[in-house]
Design an enzyme around this catalytic site. Sequence first.
Site, short mmCIF file in Angstrom:
data_model
loop_
_atom_site.label_atom_id
_atom_site.label_comp_id
_atom_site.label_asym_id
_atom_site.label_seq_id
_atom_site.Cartn_x
_atom_site.Cartn_y
_atom_site.Cartn_z
N SER A 181 54.13 -24.03 -8.04
CA SER A 181 53.49 -23.80 -9.34
C SER A 181 54.17 -22.65 -10.08
CB SER A 181 52.01 -23.48 -9.12
OG SER A 181 51.91 -22.33 -8.32
N CYS B 21 56.01 -33.41 -10.42
CA CYS B 21 56.39 -32.51 -11.51
C CYS B 21 57.12 -33.27 -12.60
CB CYS B 21 57.23 -31.36 -10.99
SG CYS B 21 58.82 -31.92 -10.40
N GLU C 238 48.79 -28.12 -16.79
CA GLU C 238 49.17 -29.14 -15.81
C GLU C 238 47.93 -29.55 -15.02
OE1 GLU C 238 51.33 -27.98 -12.18
OE2 GLU C 238 52.79 -29.53 -12.69
P1 NAD Z 1 51.95 -23.82 -4.90
O1 NAD Z 1 52.63 -22.95 -5.88
O2 NAD Z 1 50.49 -23.63 -4.68
O3 NAD Z 1 52.63 -23.67 -3.45
C1 NAD Z 1 54.02 -23.76 -3.28
C2 NAD Z 1 54.43 -22.88 -2.11
O4 NAD Z 1 54.10 -21.53 -2.40
C3 NAD Z 1 53.72 -23.24 -0.82
O5 NAD Z 1 54.64 -23.21 0.25
C4 NAD Z 1 52.66 -22.16 -0.67
O6 NAD Z 1 52.40 -21.82 0.67
C5 NAD Z 1 53.26 -20.97 -1.39
N1 NAD Z 1 52.26 -20.13 -2.07
C6 NAD Z 1 51.12 -20.54 -2.67
N2 NAD Z 1 50.49 -19.47 -3.20
C7 NAD Z 1 51.23 -18.38 -2.95
C8 NAD Z 1 51.10 -16.99 -3.25
N3 NAD Z 1 50.07 -16.52 -3.93
N4 NAD Z 1 52.07 -16.15 -2.84
C9 NAD Z 1 53.14 -16.62 -2.16
N5 NAD Z 1 53.30 -17.92 -1.83
C10 NAD Z 1 52.37 -18.80 -2.22
O7 NAD Z 1 52.28 -25.34 -5.33
P2 NAD Z 1 51.71 -26.67 -4.69
O8 NAD Z 1 50.28 -26.83 -5.05
O9 NAD Z 1 52.09 -26.79 -3.26
O10 NAD Z 1 52.59 -27.76 -5.48
C11 NAD Z 1 52.26 -28.22 -6.75
C12 NAD Z 1 53.03 -27.49 -7.83
O11 NAD Z 1 54.44 -27.57 -7.59
C13 NAD Z 1 52.84 -28.12 -9.21
O12 NAD Z 1 52.67 -27.09 -10.15
C14 NAD Z 1 54.13 -28.87 -9.45
O13 NAD Z 1 54.47 -29.05 -10.81
C15 NAD Z 1 55.11 -27.97 -8.77
N6 NAD Z 1 56.34 -28.67 -8.44
C16 NAD Z 1 57.43 -28.40 -9.21
C17 NAD Z 1 58.61 -29.06 -8.97
C18 NAD Z 1 59.81 -28.77 -9.83
O14 NAD Z 1 60.89 -29.23 -9.47
N7 NAD Z 1 59.69 -28.04 -10.91
C19 NAD Z 1 58.70 -29.99 -7.93
C20 NAD Z 1 57.57 -30.23 -7.14
C21 NAD Z 1 56.38 -29.56 -7.42
#
Ligand code: NAD
Length: 500
Positions: free
Chosen positions: A243, A298, A391
């Site tokens: 995210s 995404c 989103e």
């Molecule tokens: P997320 O940001 O919640 O988690 C992603 C990673 O970050 C995980 O491994 C998680 O453990 C870690 N994380 C979560 N919160 C954290 C924090 N506070 N501090 C440090 N690390 C933390 O995302 P998600 O829910 O797993 O995935 C969905 C999101 O990913 C959506 O917003 C989507 O658009 C995005 N996404 C983007 C792409 C791209 O290429 N731009 C591709 C796939 C997914």
Amino acid sequence: MSPTKLPSFTARSYDFHEYVPVRNWIGGQWVDGSTGQWLAIENPRHGMPIGKMTLSGAPDVAAAVESAKKALPAWKNTPMRERAQVLYKLKQLMERDLEELCWLVSHENGKTYAEGKGDVEKGIECVEYAASLHMMADGGQLDVSRGVNCRVVYEPLGIVAGIVPFNFPVMVPLWMVPNALMAGNAFILKPSEVVPYGAMKLAELLKEAGLADGLFQVVNGQRDAVEAIVDHPDIQAVGFVGSTKVAKILYGRGAATGKRMLCLGSAKNHVIVVPDADVELTSSNVVASSYGCAGQRCMASSLMVAVGDVQNIIDATVAHVKKIELGKDMGSVISKAAVERIHNYIDQAEKLGAKVLVDGRGAKLAGNNGYWVGPTVLDNVTLDMPAGCEEIFGPVLSIVHQPTLDAAISLQHKSLYANGAAIFTTRGAVARYAVEKLEAGMVGVNVGVPVPREPFSFGGFNSSKFGHGDMTGWDGFRFWSRPKKITEKWAVYSDASWMS
Ligand code: NAD
């Protein structure tokens, strides 16, 4: 804990199956995290725990770094052509275990089998690309003056890491791992804590492919593990996909320590539909894009910008949506919290004046306690509604209306996110105009999911990406390597130039 061979993941249907516990993969051993704590892992299709995952912190990251240090010197000195042999083998093994991998993704993520296959096959494509890098990464060389030659070689950075999201448990790690290994690095992966099994299987396959222990390691956990990776002084570069909220924080945190960071974030992809668009092609592509993987992509088209009178296309879209069979054509969403979040967006939009053309709230699969939201279409959405500008990351298509193409394009420019955008039209001039004006990293013409296939690189603009370059393709290889420029003079020529 010593066994290096995991029991295989034998599930081959949508039926509920329990899996083995997920441990860390450090130095070629499955080990428990230092916290002593475990997290339940759910199968979202069934809403039941399929296993548990160890939680890690700084000591586990430190252990992975120490193992990586032991393995690195030999790998750095291995010619790229030889490094590629591991990836050729990995590709063969992934193809051998394709069924297992696809079902594995389906079980931990809730995707349909076909969507799981898409995840794995795109991952294989990234392996193929990296396995060909030794043919392309020869660097450039030129005689820059008489007797003076300049050339560039790409060196590894050392120990690098990746932090990945839940929505593509196999593909997103493989956006990073093959390129980073081919560049000569040791890689530490922190999978999403919601879907850690794909990475476990990758560790097993890379071991079988002949990769030395310590070159690919997995540290499982949540925020503590992530922060330990980003803060570790011996980790040179971090790739992040997730995210925007987290991407932005981690980009700043890592860059402040001098680390190389590339952090991909969230999306709100606009799809512009003009009256001359082909009705069937547009409606079927928009539906595939918006509801594939239950909208948890995404690159999902989450906002249709309807230009002028395109009611016939909206009607055709709704007709396609109504044919989607839950559980067969579309999987579950990832969690109970996701169901609640998505319902909230729909409730709010309705209260603020949006028309719910298809309502997925309260959808269920008979005899199943999984996390389901049916496909939903919201019409008359405006950008001041949360459903219009945030989103949702679920199976919801919001439709906004604009009188002209220019108005539609300016609306796209107002979006915080700029991952993908697309236009549906049968006129070349309109397509070209839109492609030039749209501000997004990946733009489609009559394509609902304009994901660049390898070797073209993946990455958005604005708040969909923090850092320079893209995550895959040649940019990806460049991210995980550093160019050394060498200038050599082996013959003495008399020349007026200052170099000779
Ligand atoms: P997320 O940001 O919640 O988690 C992603 C990673 O970050 C995980 O491994 C998680 O453990 C870690 N994380 C979560 N919160 C954290 C924090 N506070 N501090 C440090 N690390 C933390 O995302 P998600 O829910 O797993 O995935 C969905 C999101 O990913 C959506 O917003 C989507 O658009 C995005 N996404 C983007 C792409 C791209 O290429 N731009 C591709 C796939 C997914």
